[in-house]
Design a protein around this motif. Structure first.
Motif, PDB file in Angstrom:
ATOM      1  N   ASN A   1      44.842  35.997  29.301  1.00 58.56           N
ATOM      2  CA  ASN A   1      44.012  34.804  29.526  1.00 58.56           C
ATOM      3  C   ASN A   1      43.961  34.353  30.979  1.00 58.56           C
ATOM      4  O   ASN A   1      43.490  33.244  31.262  1.00 58.56           O
ATOM      5  CB  ASN A   1      44.465  33.641  28.641  1.00 58.56           C
ATOM      6  N   ALA A   2      44.463  35.167  31.904  1.00 54.67           N
ATOM      7  CA  ALA A   2      44.390  34.782  33.313  1.00 54.67           C
ATOM      8  C   ALA A   2      42.953  34.827  33.795  1.00 54.67           C
ATOM      9  O   ALA A   2      42.185  35.719  33.429  1.00 54.67           O
ATOM     10  CB  ALA A   2      45.251  35.714  34.163  1.00 54.67           C
ATOM     11  N   GLN A   3      42.607  33.847  34.600  1.00 53.75           N
ATOM     12  CA  GLN A   3      41.307  33.850  35.279  1.00 53.75           C
ATOM     13  C   GLN A   3      41.583  34.308  36.697  1.00 53.75           C
ATOM     14  O   GLN A   3      42.372  33.677  37.411  1.00 53.75           O
ATOM     15  CB  GLN A   3      40.675  32.462  35.273  1.00 53.75           C
ATOM     16  N   ILE A   4      40.962  35.391  37.111  1.00 52.47           N
ATOM     17  CA  ILE A   4      41.187  35.956  38.442  1.00 52.47           C
ATOM     18  C   ILE A   4      39.894  35.842  39.232  1.00 52.47           C
ATOM     19  O   ILE A   4      38.875  36.413  38.865  1.00 52.47           O
ATOM     20  CB  ILE A   4      41.648  37.423  38.348  1.00 52.47           C
ATOM     21  N   ASP A   5      39.940  35.058  40.305  1.00 53.24           N
ATOM     22  CA  ASP A   5      38.769  34.808  41.133  1.00 53.24           C
ATOM     23  C   ASP A   5      38.867  35.603  42.430  1.00 53.24           C
ATOM     24  O   ASP A   5      39.780  35.362  43.232  1.00 53.24           O
ATOM     25  CB  ASP A   5      38.657  33.319  41.473  1.00 53.24           C
ATOM     26  N   PRO A   6      37.943  36.543  42.662  1.00 51.40           N
ATOM     27  CA  PRO A   6      37.984  37.332  43.901  1.00 51.40           C
ATOM     28  C   PRO A   6      37.303  36.601  45.067  1.00 51.40           C
ATOM     29  O   PRO A   6      36.313  35.887  44.871  1.00 51.40           O
ATOM     30  CB  PRO A   6      37.229  38.598  43.528  1.00 51.40           C
ATOM     31  N   TYR A   7      37.854  36.791  46.253  1.00 54.67           N
ATOM     32  CA  TYR A   7      37.287  36.261  47.489  1.00 54.67           C
ATOM     33  C   TYR A   7      37.342  37.361  48.538  1.00 54.67           C
ATOM     34  O   TYR A   7      38.342  38.072  48.640  1.00 54.67           O
ATOM     35  CB  TYR A   7      38.092  35.051  47.996  1.00 54.67           C
ATOM     36  N   ASP A   8      36.291  37.486  49.326  1.00 52.66           N
ATOM     37  CA  ASP A   8      36.243  38.470  50.402  1.00 52.66           C
ATOM     38  C   ASP A   8      36.367  37.792  51.758  1.00 52.66           C
ATOM     39  O   ASP A   8      35.811  36.702  51.966  1.00 52.66           O
ATOM     40  CB  ASP A   8      34.923  39.246  50.362  1.00 52.66           C
ATOM     41  N   VAL A   9      37.096  38.437  52.661  1.00 49.92           N
ATOM     42  CA  VAL A   9      37.206  37.986  54.045  1.00 49.92           C
ATOM     43  C   VAL A   9      36.936  39.192  54.943  1.00 49.92           C
ATOM     44  O   VAL A   9      37.098  40.335  54.514  1.00 49.92           O
ATOM     45  CB  VAL A   9      38.594  37.375  54.357  1.00 49.92           C
TER      46      VAL A   9
END
Length: 157
Positions: free
Chosen positions: A37-45
């Protein structure tokens, strides 16, 4: 874990994105079983150097239980990549210490990386493995955080 639906930010540096993104793949694949049930939010730099500041800003939102950052910092022959790598790891640690949100690094700094098929294949597989290992580390820390929260509740009672 107290939070049955933890939210995790995953920061990916764009230098060598074809390799770095495999850490995200390994993390999300492993997290499916390890952190249900983890929500994993990707971000790019753009690069590794930008990761600590974003990690700190994401942690400060109060929306994340953990932040993971992945990068491949290579010796480009112009600058000392070890200085960048050290700054990144130190910055991630500082972000965690200042916010109380655990920050994890899946940042590798090979001494000998060349854009050959052999090296690309090796580091691609290695990043998948390191991403999975990071998911296990996040799971362990979230369990520990839950245990510490329970201790606080007992001592407050």
């Amino acid at each position: 874990m107290t939070n049955q639906s933890p939210r995790i930010a995953f920061i990916k540096a764009r230098w060598h994105a074809d390799i770095v993104d495999r850490a995200y793949d390994g993390f999300t694949d492993a997290a499916t079983g390890l952190i249900p049930n983890a929500q994993i939010d990707p971000y790019d730099v753009p690069g590794a150097f930008e990761m600590p500041l974003l990690a700190k800003k994401l942690a400060q939102t109060g929306k994340y239980d953990a932040v993971v950052a992945a990068a491949l910092v290579v010796d480009g022959g112009i600058y000392r990549h070890d200085f960048v790598a050290q700054a990144v790891v130190t910055g991630l640690m500082q972000a965690g210490l200042e916010t109380g949100i655990p920050c994890f690094s899946v940042s590798l700094t090979p001494h000998n990386y060349q854009e050959t098929d052999l090296h690309t294949a090796f580091f691609t597989e290695h990043f998948i493995k390191k991403g999975a290992e990071a998911a296990e580390a996040v799971r362990q820390v979230l369990v520990l955080e839950s245990q510490l929260a329970e201790l606080d509740q007992v001592s407050a009672a």
